[in-house]
Enzyme design. Structure first.
Site, mmCIF file in Angstrom:
data_model
loop_
_atom_site.group_PDB
_atom_site.id
_atom_site.type_symbol
_atom_site.label_atom_id
_atom_site.label_comp_id
_atom_site.label_asym_id
_atom_site.label_seq_id
_atom_site.Cartn_x
_atom_site.Cartn_y
_atom_site.Cartn_z
ATOM 1 N N ASP A 1 -0.920 -18.731 2.947
ATOM 2 C CA ASP A 1 -1.791 -19.673 2.223
ATOM 3 C C ASP A 1 -2.299 -20.755 3.179
ATOM 4 O O ASP A 1 -3.496 -21.082 3.200
ATOM 5 C CB ASP A 1 -1.083 -20.269 0.990
ATOM 6 C CG ASP A 1 0.377 -20.602 1.237
ATOM 7 O OD1 ASP A 1 0.856 -20.401 2.363
ATOM 8 O OD2 ASP A 1 1.047 -21.075 0.296
ATOM 9 N N TYR B 1 0.829 -1.208 0.000
ATOM 10 C CA TYR B 1 0.000 0.000 0.000
ATOM 11 C C TYR B 1 0.863 1.258 0.000
ATOM 12 O O TYR B 1 0.357 2.357 0.208
ATOM 13 C CB TYR B 1 -0.926 0.006 1.219
ATOM 14 C CG TYR B 1 -2.040 -1.004 1.122
ATOM 15 C CD1 TYR B 1 -1.768 -2.364 1.137
ATOM 16 C CD2 TYR B 1 -3.358 -0.604 1.003
ATOM 17 C CE1 TYR B 1 -2.783 -3.301 1.041
ATOM 18 C CE2 TYR B 1 -4.381 -1.537 0.913
ATOM 19 C CZ TYR B 1 -4.086 -2.875 0.926
ATOM 20 O OH TYR B 1 -5.094 -3.798 0.830
ATOM 21 N N ASP C 1 -5.686 -7.303 4.793
ATOM 22 C CA ASP C 1 -6.870 -6.904 4.034
ATOM 23 C C ASP C 1 -7.620 -8.141 3.558
ATOM 24 O O ASP C 1 -8.829 -8.291 3.759
ATOM 25 C CB ASP C 1 -6.407 -6.064 2.837
ATOM 26 C CG ASP C 1 -7.556 -5.573 1.985
ATOM 27 O OD1 ASP C 1 -8.615 -5.258 2.561
ATOM 28 O OD2 ASP C 1 -7.400 -5.503 0.750
ATOM 29 N N LYS D 1 4.628 -14.601 4.382
ATOM 30 C CA LYS D 1 5.044 -15.411 3.232
ATOM 31 C C LYS D 1 6.566 -15.296 3.148
ATOM 32 O O LYS D 1 7.141 -14.964 2.097
ATOM 33 C CB LYS D 1 4.341 -14.894 1.962
ATOM 34 C CG LYS D 1 4.477 -15.775 0.751
ATOM 35 C CD LYS D 1 3.558 -16.984 0.747
ATOM 36 C CE LYS D 1 3.815 -17.868 -0.447
ATOM 37 N NZ LYS D 1 3.056 -19.124 -0.429
#
Ligand code: ATP
Length: 330
Positions: A200, A120, A224, A167
């Site tokens: 994930d 962002y 988000d 991640k």
């Protein structure tokens, strides 16, 4: 109060009515902000909005649509950056009696999403035609302070576990730094259990075992996406509240957007903004009013009174609000 646009004005009016019915004395200062105003004034954060928030330091905000044309940055991102509202806090809880695909388990988690950086940052660049880079920015300062917020919240509210979501197996440097900061803060809170999940796998675990999650700690983008996933576990975007907290200011708003598909039809569920107002009342130290408002909303769900269509009812925004207000007055 920033009613916003789309369903914003409908749910903002409903939330204000519910807050007022608790008996707490709030002088609402209304600052209008919507895509027409943004286009007219040529800026996403006009002075009347910023001046009001600077003065009152607390806002209850409906969704505001960023105009598609004109290259404006997102209103929400701009506001969070301008006031340095670095912590996005979103409690995701099962509502009593509300039938969802997951209503046989009790879900009670709180999402702590970093609110100021990551993808962002708005740093995108077309290197040559048809080749674009988008910069993911992760800093030690921002990662440490969101981690501190999550652990401090855990220890002051009697929660027992913080799960950092990342991640780092792929983004070794960026998410690696985020994780190192989470681990550093975890050491300061030895009584709070700390674990890590790759985003994930976390998404799958959230669907398979949502009841095992307590506090989720995430960088901005995963926060988000996981917020909407988590909202889906407890009845959808109509019921999940949120807070954007900084050192000096706090803006309370639902997770949902302006929902143009149902705007102006009286179908919007005001629960999410009402529960955001509950977070605002707690922030203001109005604990009794906050407890009364939660209890009124929960009773309306438990007794299946006047629920809106998104949660399986056939009532309207006003019908639901009337039921909450009646509970508060009873
Ligand atoms: P944004 O990009 O502004 O976050 P969005 O495109 O993700 O918005 P929303 O505006 O949040 O989407 O709406 C997603 C879906 O959820 C729509 O079908 C909308 O009608 C529904 N929805 C969102 N909020 C509510 C609400 N308060 N009551 C009922 N339905 C809602």
């Amino acid at each position: 109060m920033i009613p916003g646009d789309g369903i914003g004005p409908e749910v903002a009016q409903a939330a204000a009515r519910a807050v007022d019915a608790t008996g707490v004395s709030i002088a609402w200062e209304v600052a209008e902000l919507n895509s027409a105003i943004i286009e007219k004034m040529g800026q996403v954060l006009p002075p009347h909005v910023i001046d009001s928030l600077e003065r009152t330091r607390v806002g209850l905000k409906g969704p505001v649509t960023t105009p598609i044309a004109g290259g404006f940055p997102s209103v929400n991102v701009a506001l969070r950056k301008r006031l340095d509202l670095y912590a996005n806090v979103r409690p995701v809880r099962s509502l009593p009696g509300l039938k969802t695909r997951f209503s046989d388990v009790k879900i009670d988690m709180v999402i702590f999403r970093e609110n100021t950086e990551d993808l962002y940052s708005g740093l995108e660049h077309e290197v040559v035609k048809d080749v674009v880079t988008s910069l993911k920015v992760i800093t030690r300062t921002a990662s440490l302070r969101i981690a501190h917020q999550a652990f401090r919240f855990a220890s002051t509210t009697g929660r027992h576990k913080v799960t950092a979501i990342h991640k780092a197996n792929i983004m070794k440097l960026a998410d690696g730094l985020f994780l190192r900061c989470c681990r550093e803060v975890a050491e300061v809170f030895p009584k709070i259990e700390y674990n890590e999940l790759i985003v994930d796998n976390a998404s799958m675990q959230l669907v398979m075992r949502p009841e095992t999650f307590d506090i989720l700690l995430l960088p901005n983008l995963y926060g988000d996406i996981v917020s909407d996933l988590a909202a889906g576990l407890v009845g959808g975007l109509g019921v999940v509240p949120g807070a954007n907290i900084g050192e000096h200011h706090a803006v309370f708003e639902a997770v949902h957007g302006s929902a143009p598909d149902i705007a102006g039809k009286g179908l919007a569920n005001p629960t999410a903004l009402m529960l955001s107002a509950v977070m605002m009342l707690i922030h203001l130290g109005e604990h009794e009013a906050a407890a009364r408002l939660v209890s009124a909303v929960e009773s309306v769900y438990a007794e299946k009174l006047a629920l809106t269509p998104d949660v399986g009812g056939s009532s309207t925004t006003t019908g639901f609000t009337d039921a909450v207000v009646a509970k508060l007055r009873a």
